[in-house]
Design a protein around this motif. Structure first.
Motif, mmCIF file in Angstrom:
data_model
loop_
_atom_site.group_PDB
_atom_site.id
_atom_site.type_symbol
_atom_site.label_atom_id
_atom_site.label_comp_id
_atom_site.label_asym_id
_atom_site.label_seq_id
_atom_site.Cartn_x
_atom_site.Cartn_y
_atom_site.Cartn_z
ATOM 1 N N LEU A 310 0.825 -1.209 0.000
ATOM 2 C CA LEU A 310 0.000 0.000 0.000
ATOM 3 C C LEU A 310 0.863 1.264 0.000
ATOM 4 O O LEU A 310 0.520 2.257 -0.654
ATOM 5 C CB LEU A 310 -0.935 -0.010 1.203
ATOM 6 N N ALA A 311 1.990 1.240 0.734
ATOM 7 C CA ALA A 311 2.892 2.393 0.715
ATOM 8 C C ALA A 311 3.504 2.590 -0.671
ATOM 9 O O ALA A 311 3.688 3.729 -1.131
ATOM 10 C CB ALA A 311 3.992 2.206 1.764
ATOM 11 N N SER A 312 3.811 1.485 -1.345
ATOM 12 C CA SER A 312 4.326 1.576 -2.713
ATOM 13 C C SER A 312 3.291 2.180 -3.641
ATOM 14 O O SER A 312 3.612 3.009 -4.510
ATOM 15 C CB SER A 312 4.723 0.180 -3.210
ATOM 16 N N ALA A 313 2.015 1.780 -3.467
ATOM 17 C CA ALA A 313 0.941 2.356 -4.275
ATOM 18 C C ALA A 313 0.833 3.856 -4.056
ATOM 19 O O ALA A 313 0.631 4.630 -5.004
ATOM 20 C CB ALA A 313 -0.380 1.662 -3.940
ATOM 21 N N ALA A 314 1.000 4.296 -2.801
ATOM 22 C CA ALA A 314 0.941 5.724 -2.509
ATOM 23 C C ALA A 314 2.087 6.482 -3.176
ATOM 24 O O ALA A 314 1.902 7.575 -3.722
ATOM 25 C CB ALA A 314 0.970 5.941 -0.994
ATOM 26 N N GLY A 315 3.297 5.904 -3.153
ATOM 27 C CA GLY A 315 4.430 6.537 -3.805
ATOM 28 C C GLY A 315 4.222 6.671 -5.305
ATOM 29 O O GLY A 315 4.585 7.691 -5.915
ATOM 30 N N LEU A 316 3.627 5.659 -5.922
ATOM 31 C CA LEU A 316 3.366 5.713 -7.361
ATOM 32 C C LEU A 316 2.268 6.718 -7.698
ATOM 33 O O LEU A 316 2.311 7.373 -8.743
ATOM 34 C CB LEU A 316 2.992 4.321 -7.862
ATOM 35 N N ALA A 317 1.281 6.842 -6.811
ATOM 36 C CA ALA A 317 0.261 7.869 -7.010
ATOM 37 C C ALA A 317 0.903 9.263 -7.005
ATOM 38 O O ALA A 317 0.529 10.140 -7.783
ATOM 39 C CB ALA A 317 -0.805 7.759 -5.931
ATOM 40 N N GLY A 318 1.912 9.443 -6.139
ATOM 41 C CA GLY A 318 2.645 10.702 -6.121
ATOM 42 C C GLY A 318 3.385 10.950 -7.423
ATOM 43 O O GLY A 318 3.407 12.073 -7.942
ATOM 44 N N LEU A 319 3.996 9.903 -7.990
ATOM 45 C CA LEU A 319 4.684 10.057 -9.273
ATOM 46 C C LEU A 319 3.704 10.400 -10.392
ATOM 47 O O LEU A 319 4.047 11.131 -11.332
ATOM 48 C CB LEU A 319 5.446 8.776 -9.617
ATOM 49 N N ALA A 410 -0.196 5.284 -12.620
ATOM 50 C CA ALA A 410 -1.491 5.015 -11.996
ATOM 51 C C ALA A 410 -1.849 3.535 -12.106
ATOM 52 O O ALA A 410 -2.356 2.930 -11.146
ATOM 53 C CB ALA A 410 -2.576 5.873 -12.645
ATOM 54 N N ILE A 411 -1.581 2.934 -13.252
ATOM 55 C CA ILE A 411 -1.845 1.502 -13.420
ATOM 56 C C ILE A 411 -0.985 0.691 -12.457
ATOM 57 O O ILE A 411 -1.453 -0.275 -11.834
ATOM 58 C CB ILE A 411 -1.579 1.083 -14.880
ATOM 59 N N GLU A 412 0.263 1.080 -12.324
ATOM 60 C CA GLU A 412 1.171 0.356 -11.425
ATOM 61 C C GLU A 412 0.708 0.462 -9.973
ATOM 62 O O GLU A 412 0.775 -0.514 -9.214
ATOM 63 C CB GLU A 412 2.582 0.920 -11.568
ATOM 64 N N ALA A 413 0.216 1.641 -9.588
ATOM 65 C CA ALA A 413 -0.306 1.809 -8.225
ATOM 66 C C ALA A 413 -1.481 0.871 -7.987
ATOM 67 O O ALA A 413 -1.599 0.248 -6.919
ATOM 68 C CB ALA A 413 -0.728 3.262 -8.005
ATOM 69 N N ALA A 414 -2.360 0.735 -8.979
ATOM 70 C CA ALA A 414 -3.508 -0.166 -8.844
ATOM 71 C C ALA A 414 -3.055 -1.614 -8.699
ATOM 72 O O ALA A 414 -3.652 -2.398 -7.944
ATOM 73 C CB ALA A 414 -4.433 -0.011 -10.050
ATOM 74 N N LEU A 415 -1.997 -1.994 -9.409
ATOM 75 C CA LEU A 415 -1.483 -3.360 -9.303
ATOM 76 C C LEU A 415 -0.928 -3.641 -7.909
ATOM 77 O O LEU A 415 -1.058 -4.757 -7.386
ATOM 78 C CB LEU A 415 -0.401 -3.603 -10.353
ATOM 79 N N PHE A 416 -0.315 -2.644 -7.293
ATOM 80 C CA PHE A 416 0.177 -2.841 -5.925
ATOM 81 C C PHE A 416 -0.986 -3.033 -4.949
ATOM 82 O O PHE A 416 -0.876 -3.792 -3.981
ATOM 83 C CB PHE A 416 1.049 -1.666 -5.483
ATOM 84 N N VAL A 417 -2.094 -2.345 -5.185
ATOM 85 C CA VAL A 417 -3.277 -2.562 -4.348
ATOM 86 C C VAL A 417 -3.779 -3.993 -4.519
ATOM 87 O O VAL A 417 -4.133 -4.669 -3.541
ATOM 88 C CB VAL A 417 -4.381 -1.547 -4.693
ATOM 89 N N LEU A 418 -3.789 -4.489 -5.760
ATOM 90 C CA LEU A 418 -4.179 -5.881 -6.007
ATOM 91 C C LEU A 418 -3.226 -6.840 -5.306
ATOM 92 O O LEU A 418 -3.661 -7.847 -4.718
ATOM 93 C CB LEU A 418 -4.186 -6.151 -7.514
ATOM 94 N N ALA A 419 -1.930 -6.544 -5.342
ATOM 95 C CA ALA A 419 -0.954 -7.399 -4.663
ATOM 96 C C ALA A 419 -1.204 -7.431 -3.160
ATOM 97 O O ALA A 419 -1.057 -8.479 -2.519
ATOM 98 C CB ALA A 419 0.464 -6.903 -4.949
ATOM 99 N N ALA A 420 -1.609 -6.298 -2.590
ATOM 100 C CA ALA A 420 -1.919 -6.265 -1.157
ATOM 101 C C ALA A 420 -3.103 -7.168 -0.840
ATOM 102 O O ALA A 420 -3.124 -7.866 0.181
ATOM 103 C CB ALA A 420 -2.214 -4.830 -0.717
#
Length: 446
Positions: A310-319, A410-420
């Motif tokens: 989830l923290a990784s998803a947040a970092g990608l949302a920032g990017l 944004a797509i990558e952030a969504a994938l991290f949420v799926l991984a969580a």
């Protein structure tokens, strides 16, 4: 008197394996980040071209289970480690020569690059799998998770150190300077590896429980056993999905820094070092604060995996926001936060991996680590290709670099949420799998 405890690798021996991991990370950093950026920005090649090379080197790593099987059947693992590093270093040198060649004669340079990345894939698969198998079989069960976290932290430290050093030495860029830097890095890493593995396997036992006197099963039987085990199968799927999410930004971060923020090759390489620095800190935080260093089977490790995703998803949302904001955005801090989440997720997953490494009834550590390494390799190859090709397509369709990168992040952030979400069912760890405790381990993964 109580029976003497068998002597496994000491902490000094574990640190020596960590030096091997650091050497692998340093060489791979040059081939997958620096050369990738040079191809896209300095030589104006489509991002899909270096992504294809990186994907190919991951495809070659599908041989990891075979290298693990060879390592299991042999008497020694360290010769395979040293041979793998030598092949990897040679591949990096050839890739550094091929990169500027593609600007003058694309066909010849492309063919040479294919050979180079083939060697890189073989070297990483051979050396990396053998090193991890040595760690899993040569370390006392109660310290396996801590040993794995330690060696991976050292690997990231090697990447950070090499990124900072290479970034400083590479400016002002020229093909000649690139070869000088690559040659020096290859020489140092091979020398460090040779010293690290010298007599490493002498004087300690191999922890393989009741399987130590049994012959290793044939390759097909070993793969079938792993896939039929619910815990190992679900963990393999989790590794696959999470590593796709992890790797999509890998080949586009430095081109993003160059195209959107106008950074030089040295500056973007140092930005990659900030990302790796965040990963390093995240690994330390998760290792010390979580259960990865404790070798216990608890839900705590699962929580760290989810928190890292989830923290990784947040970092990608920032990017994704940075892609539109452009210069002025605190890009270094953003990338560091992304790395922090990546590190927490990675070290917790490593703890889970080591907990299952010796849990097979017949399969040994080499094959099991090879299977997970192959799953990771496939995911990294696909993730890198998806990210790079997605940016190429989006840049053509949207005619705006920032919008194209925003979509992919944004797509990558969504994938991290799926991984969580997958980690809720697929995460767990036991650092000391025994016959009595394997059933409990499988229940948690089931």
């Amino acid at each position: 008197m109580p029976a003497a405890q068998p002597k496994g690798l000491s902490w000094f021996g574990i640190i020596r394996i960590g030096l091997v991991q650091a050497s692998i990370g340093a060489l791979v950093m040059l081939s997958t980040t620096v050369l990738n950026r040079l191809m896209v920005v300095e030589y104006a090649l489509a991002a899909a071209i270096p992504a294809g090379f990186v994907a190919w080197h991951y495809a070659v790593q599908l041989t990891r289970p075979l290298w693990g099987q060879v390592s299991d059947k042999g008497r020694k693992r360290t010769p395979w480690v040293l041979a793998g590093l030598a092949v990897l270093a040679g591949g990096v040198l050839v890739a550094s020569q091929a990169t500027p060649m593609m600007a003058d004669g694309f066909g010849a340079g492309f063919a040479l690059a294919v050979i180079a990345y083939t060697l890189i894939g073989i070297g990483v698969g051979m050396g990396g799998t053998s090193a991890l198998a040595l760690l899993a079989s040569g370390v006392a069960p109660q310290r396996r998770a801590a040993a794995a976290a330690t060696t991976w932290i050292m690997m990231v430290a090697g990447i950070v150190a090499s990124a900072i050093t290479v970034g400083a030495l590479l400016d002002p860029y020229s093909p000649e300077r690139l070869m000088e830097v690559a040659s020096g890095l290859a020489l140092v890493t091979v020398a460090v590896t040779a010293l690290a593995v010298f007599r490493l396997e002498q004087g300690h036992v191999v922890f393989e429980e009741t399987r130590k006197d049994e012959p290793a099963p044939d390759f097909r039987a070993a793969i079938a056993e792993i896939w039929n085990e619910a815990a190992a199968r679900r963990f393999t799927i989790f590794i696959f999905v999470s590593m796709i999410a992890f790797s999509m930004q890998d080949l586009i971060l430095e081109p993003f820094a160059g195209l959107v923020f106008g950074m030089t090759p040295g500056e973007s390489t140092q930005l990659g070092g900030q990302h790796q620095g965040g990963i390093l800190l995240g690994m330390i935080v998760a290792g010390v604060g979580g259960s990865a260093f404790k070798g216990k089977l608890t839900s705590d490790l699962r929580l760290w995996i989810v928190a890292g995703c989830l923290a990784s998803a947040a970092g990608l949302a920032g990017l994704a926001l940075a892609a539109i904001a452009g210069p002025g955005w605190p890009l270094g801090i953003n990338v560091f936060v992304l790395g922090l989440g990546n590190g927490v997720f990675a070290v917790a997953s490593i703890g889970a991996m080591m907990g299952l490494a010796g849990a097979g009834e017949k399969t040994r550590e080499g094959v099991r680590m090879g299977v997970w390494g192959a799953s990771q390799a496939i995911a990294f190859g696909l993730g890198g290709m998806f990210g790079a090709m997605g940016v190429d397509i989006a840049r053509r369709v949207q005619a705006h670099d920032g919008s194209a990168f925003q979509l992919i992040f944004a797509i990558e952030a969504a994938l991290f949420v799926l991984a969580a979400i997958l980690a809720v069912r697929a995460a767990g760890s036991q650092a000391m799998p025994t016959r009595a405790s394997q059933a409990q381990d499988r229940e948690i993964f089931a």
